[in-house]
Design a protein around this motif. Sequence first.
Motif, PDB file in Angstrom:
ATOM      1  N   LYS A   1       0.856  -1.186   0.000  1.00 18.90           N
ATOM      2  CA  LYS A   1       0.000   0.000   0.000  1.00 18.90           C
ATOM      3  C   LYS A   1       0.889   1.233   0.000  1.00 18.90           C
ATOM      4  N   VAL A   2       0.666   2.120  -0.935  1.00 20.74           N
ATOM      5  CA  VAL A   2       1.456   3.345  -1.031  1.00 20.74           C
ATOM      6  C   VAL A   2       0.530   4.545  -0.902  1.00 20.74           C
ATOM      7  N   SER A   3       1.141   5.707  -0.646  1.00 27.58           N
ATOM      8  CA  SER A   3       0.347   6.909  -0.397  1.00 27.58           C
ATOM      9  C   SER A   3       0.825   8.055  -1.265  1.00 27.58           C
ATOM     10  N   ILE A   4      -0.099   8.956  -1.573  1.00 27.95           N
ATOM     11  CA  ILE A   4       0.188  10.220  -2.245  1.00 27.95           C
ATOM     12  C   ILE A   4      -0.518  11.302  -1.434  1.00 27.95           C
ATOM     13  N   ASN A   5       0.221  12.298  -0.967  1.00 27.03           N
ATOM     14  CA  ASN A   5      -0.357  13.313  -0.089  1.00 27.03           C
ATOM     15  C   ASN A   5       0.026  14.714  -0.531  1.00 27.03           C
ATOM     16  N   CYS A   6      -0.940  15.598  -0.557  1.00 26.87           N
ATOM     17  CA  CYS A   6      -0.698  17.026  -0.767  1.00 26.87           C
ATOM     18  C   CYS A   6      -1.223  17.759   0.462  1.00 26.87           C
ATOM     19  N   ILE A   7      -0.318  18.229   1.287  1.00 35.01           N
ATOM     20  CA  ILE A   7      -0.705  18.837   2.559  1.00 35.01           C
ATOM     21  C   ILE A   7      -1.438  20.152   2.338  1.00 35.01           C
ATOM     22  N   LYS A   8      -0.994  20.935   1.358  1.00 32.20           N
ATOM     23  CA  LYS A   8      -1.606  22.248   1.133  1.00 32.20           C
ATOM     24  C   LYS A   8      -3.079  22.127   0.760  1.00 32.20           C
TER      25      LYS A   8
ATOM     26  N   GLY B   1      -5.031  19.363   1.028  1.00 33.87           N
ATOM     27  CA  GLY B   1      -5.812  18.452   1.855  1.00 33.87           C
ATOM     28  C   GLY B   1      -6.255  17.195   1.134  1.00 33.87           C
ATOM     29  N   TYR B   2      -5.791  16.997  -0.097  1.00 36.95           N
ATOM     30  CA  TYR B   2      -6.134  15.793  -0.849  1.00 36.95           C
ATOM     31  C   TYR B   2      -5.061  14.722  -0.639  1.00 36.95           C
ATOM     32  N   SER B   3      -5.491  13.483  -0.629  1.00 34.36           N
ATOM     33  CA  SER B   3      -4.556  12.356  -0.522  1.00 34.36           C
ATOM     34  C   SER B   3      -5.106  11.186  -1.323  1.00 34.36           C
ATOM     35  N   ALA B   4      -4.223  10.262  -1.636  1.00 37.32           N
ATOM     36  CA  ALA B   4      -4.630   9.057  -2.367  1.00 37.32           C
ATOM     37  C   ALA B   4      -3.943   7.852  -1.743  1.00 37.32           C
ATOM     38  N   THR B   5      -4.659   6.753  -1.717  1.00 34.66           N
ATOM     39  CA  THR B   5      -4.115   5.476  -1.276  1.00 34.66           C
ATOM     40  C   THR B   5      -4.177   4.508  -2.440  1.00 34.66           C
ATOM     41  N   VAL B   6      -3.034   3.946  -2.806  1.00 33.30           N
ATOM     42  CA  VAL B   6      -2.948   2.998  -3.914  1.00 33.30           C
ATOM     43  C   VAL B   6      -2.515   1.649  -3.350  1.00 33.30           C
ATOM     44  N   THR B   7      -3.265   0.607  -3.639  1.00 33.76           N
ATOM     45  CA  THR B   7      -2.968  -0.728  -3.127  1.00 33.76           C
ATOM     46  C   THR B   7      -2.656  -1.670  -4.280  1.00 33.76           C
ATOM     47  N   PHE B   8      -1.457  -2.204  -4.284  1.00 37.64           N
ATOM     48  CA  PHE B   8      -1.059  -3.229  -5.250  1.00 37.64           C
ATOM     49  C   PHE B   8      -1.293  -4.587  -4.590  1.00 37.64           C
ATOM     50  N   HIS B   9      -2.218  -5.357  -5.124  1.00 39.92           N
ATOM     51  CA  HIS B   9      -2.621  -6.623  -4.509  1.00 39.92           C
ATOM     52  C   HIS B   9      -1.768  -7.764  -5.065  1.00 39.92           C
ATOM     53  N   THR B  10      -1.166  -8.542  -4.170  1.00 43.62           N
ATOM     54  CA  THR B  10      -0.455  -9.738  -4.610  1.00 43.62           C
ATOM     55  C   THR B  10      -1.454 -10.869  -4.839  1.00 43.62           C
TER      56      THR B  10
ATOM     57  N   VAL C   1      -8.965   8.329  -4.128  1.00 43.53           N
ATOM     58  CA  VAL C   1      -8.550   9.713  -3.890  1.00 43.53           C
ATOM     59  C   VAL C   1      -9.566  10.362  -2.960  1.00 43.53           C
ATOM     60  N   LYS C   2      -9.046  11.015  -1.923  1.00 50.90           N
ATOM     61  CA  LYS C   2      -9.927  11.522  -0.865  1.00 50.90           C
ATOM     62  C   LYS C   2      -9.595  12.970  -0.539  1.00 50.90           C
ATOM     63  N   HIS C   3     -10.657  13.771  -0.288  1.00 45.55           N
ATOM     64  CA  HIS C   3     -10.481  15.123   0.245  1.00 45.55           C
ATOM     65  C   HIS C   3     -10.608  15.022   1.760  1.00 45.55           C
ATOM     66  N   ASN C   4      -9.479  15.098   2.450  1.00 42.76           N
ATOM     67  CA  ASN C   4      -9.444  14.786   3.877  1.00 42.76           C
ATOM     68  C   ASN C   4     -10.308  15.706   4.744  1.00 42.76           C
ATOM     69  N   PRO C   5     -10.340  17.032   4.517  1.00 40.93           N
ATOM     70  CA  PRO C   5     -11.165  17.891   5.387  1.00 40.93           C
ATOM     71  C   PRO C   5     -12.638  17.515   5.385  1.00 40.93           C
ATOM     72  N   THR C   6     -13.152  17.020   4.256  1.00 43.64           N
ATOM     73  CA  THR C   6     -14.578  16.667   4.175  1.00 43.64           C
ATOM     74  C   THR C   6     -14.809  15.162   4.115  1.00 43.64           C
ATOM     75  N   SER C   7     -13.713  14.371   4.096  1.00 46.25           N
ATOM     76  CA  SER C   7     -13.793  12.905   3.993  1.00 46.25           C
ATOM     77  C   SER C   7     -14.570  12.463   2.752  1.00 46.25           C
ATOM     78  N   THR C   8     -14.460  13.228   1.680  1.00 43.97           N
ATOM     79  CA  THR C   8     -15.166  12.927   0.437  1.00 43.97           C
ATOM     80  C   THR C   8     -14.271  12.143  -0.507  1.00 43.97           C
ATOM     81  N   ILE C   9     -14.777  11.027  -1.020  1.00 45.73           N
ATOM     82  CA  ILE C   9     -14.057  10.253  -2.031  1.00 45.73           C
ATOM     83  C   ILE C   9     -14.355  10.867  -3.398  1.00 45.73           C
TER      84      ILE C   9
END
Length: 595
Positions: free
Chosen positions: A441-448, A450-459, A474-482
């Motif tokens: 599981k890897v992450s992509i984060n933009c602090i400014k 508030g958006y982040s992404a979680t990418v999961t490579f499944h074995t 991809v999620k907007h963290n302040p509103t918890s919106t996907i």
Amino acid sequence: MDSKERADKIGPSSSGRTRSFSLLPHLTPSSSPSSQRHQGHSASPSNIVSITHHKSPAAARRAKSQYPGQLLEVKEVMSQAEGQQKNLVHSIDALPTKGPLSCLDQDLLLLKATSAATLSCLGECLNILQQTQGHSSQAPPQSHASQRSHGVPVWTVPKSPSGDTLRNGGLTPSQSAEPSPALRKRSLSHGAEVRVDISPSEEVTDTEDNEEEDLGVLDDQRSVILHLLSQLKLGMDLTRVVLPTFILEKRSLLEMYANFMAHPDMFLSITAGATAEDRIVRFVEYYLTAFHEGRKGAVAKKPYNPVLGETFHCSWEVPRDKVKPLVRSNLGPTREPGRGSNNSQLGEDSPEGSYRVRFVAEQVSHHPPVSGFYCECRERQMCVNAHVWTKSKFMGMSVGVSMVGEGVLCLLEHDEEYIFTLPCAYARSILTVPWVELGGKVSINCIKSGYSATVTFHTKPFYGGKVHRVTAEVKHNPTSTIVCKAQGEWNGTLEFTYSSGETKVIDTSKLPVTRKKLRPVERQGRTESRRLWQHVTKSLKEGNIDEATAHKHRLEESQRVEERKRAADNKPWKPKYFTKEGEGWIYNNPLWKST
């Protein structure tokens, strides 16, 4: 010597509570396990190796306290199996190296390797049982180096060379306070002013086609691999293990990182997004399509280990009309996003109507092996800085490589930084037809923003299931919106679903690949990858493995000589293009520093 005497010689019996298992059929001195198999004789009741295991009362008490309830009996069986496997290995290693039955016999080496792999699988199964039981009470401590959750391996992250922790997936508290480009600029004011300025007129389009043939493992090569596997232990760090030359790809690891940029048009499109949401979605789209070309398909071969100080330089020319300028319809009317003055100018080194993307990589450390790479487009005011520590481990019938480190994508026009990590890679079925899969599981984060992404490579699951599967969110963290979801195969078809309900399908196998440009070998510096490894590559292409091994050995020995000389002179190695900054490596003259 009869069979009983041979068994007593190889595997003496133990007193007390014991169990005995027959692992090999009786063999006469004139036969070997392989000839016995081909002759089709049935197994004799007599044993050549007798395995016994004595259960220690102290071990039983420890198991009882650590594995309460129903898992105690399972752990006892596991403990017995571990003891039996250890005795098996000891018995085989005690055999002579020559003679009708030696410790190098193919069947015995295969038995050692498969028994180790079986124990590894059983250990993971036991760990899953522990986790399942822990959900209803208190979760037990995670002590295994490799654990699985929903088919996703989680590795215990090793310590970095500086002693700080670099996480492969997820951000540490210190990373959440990652400095802005302006702060990075100030912190790097003391760095060396080394910039790679290779004129486009020096570079030519790459014509190399180093596709790797998937022929499986030949019989003589399998013997070499079996002998190597018999010397390894589960979880062993393979950094210092010299692997056979025939498993090598015809490119350096530094060049493999460059091949992740095979779709630079998608990369340049990121900063054209009109909103922060659109920009991180474009980044995820680019990220998921980057791995199929970097991996050269599913062939499980290993790139050359870069020598200390090795570098790789290249660039890409991207026609401006190929860079996606329009925003998605679910973000408002389709339109051309506004661009700053930096984007409206032609770069001084770019041909008319094209953007130029530059790339430089350097091996900044050898023990442990750490690579730094940097990529920029001045016209689009965007750049990527990354460092990767390749931590490899032996896992029985597989080899796992954890990519420890992180990268930072800087969009200077928007004053945004996207911090991302990389997945683990696994070489599976290394004794038959090796193949590669990604996991973790890897992450992509933009602090400014508030958006982040979680990418999961499944074995791939042990039974059934698809290979190369990947999912992302991809999620907007302040509103918890996907705002976006993705699923598919990282080397096949990917489907993206956006918050508006709109969907898009990308077939990575049909994406056009932009060939990189680089200087001809004869005009490269002596430490540049193509020139450094040219004789090894030439020999591999000709199928001359012995000659390739000799060239590779000369390179490695030259590096050892230089390392001993530096140690004698008390002169630590100083990289040319990168500087150690905290827990990472930063390019000496990044784009954010010159703006």
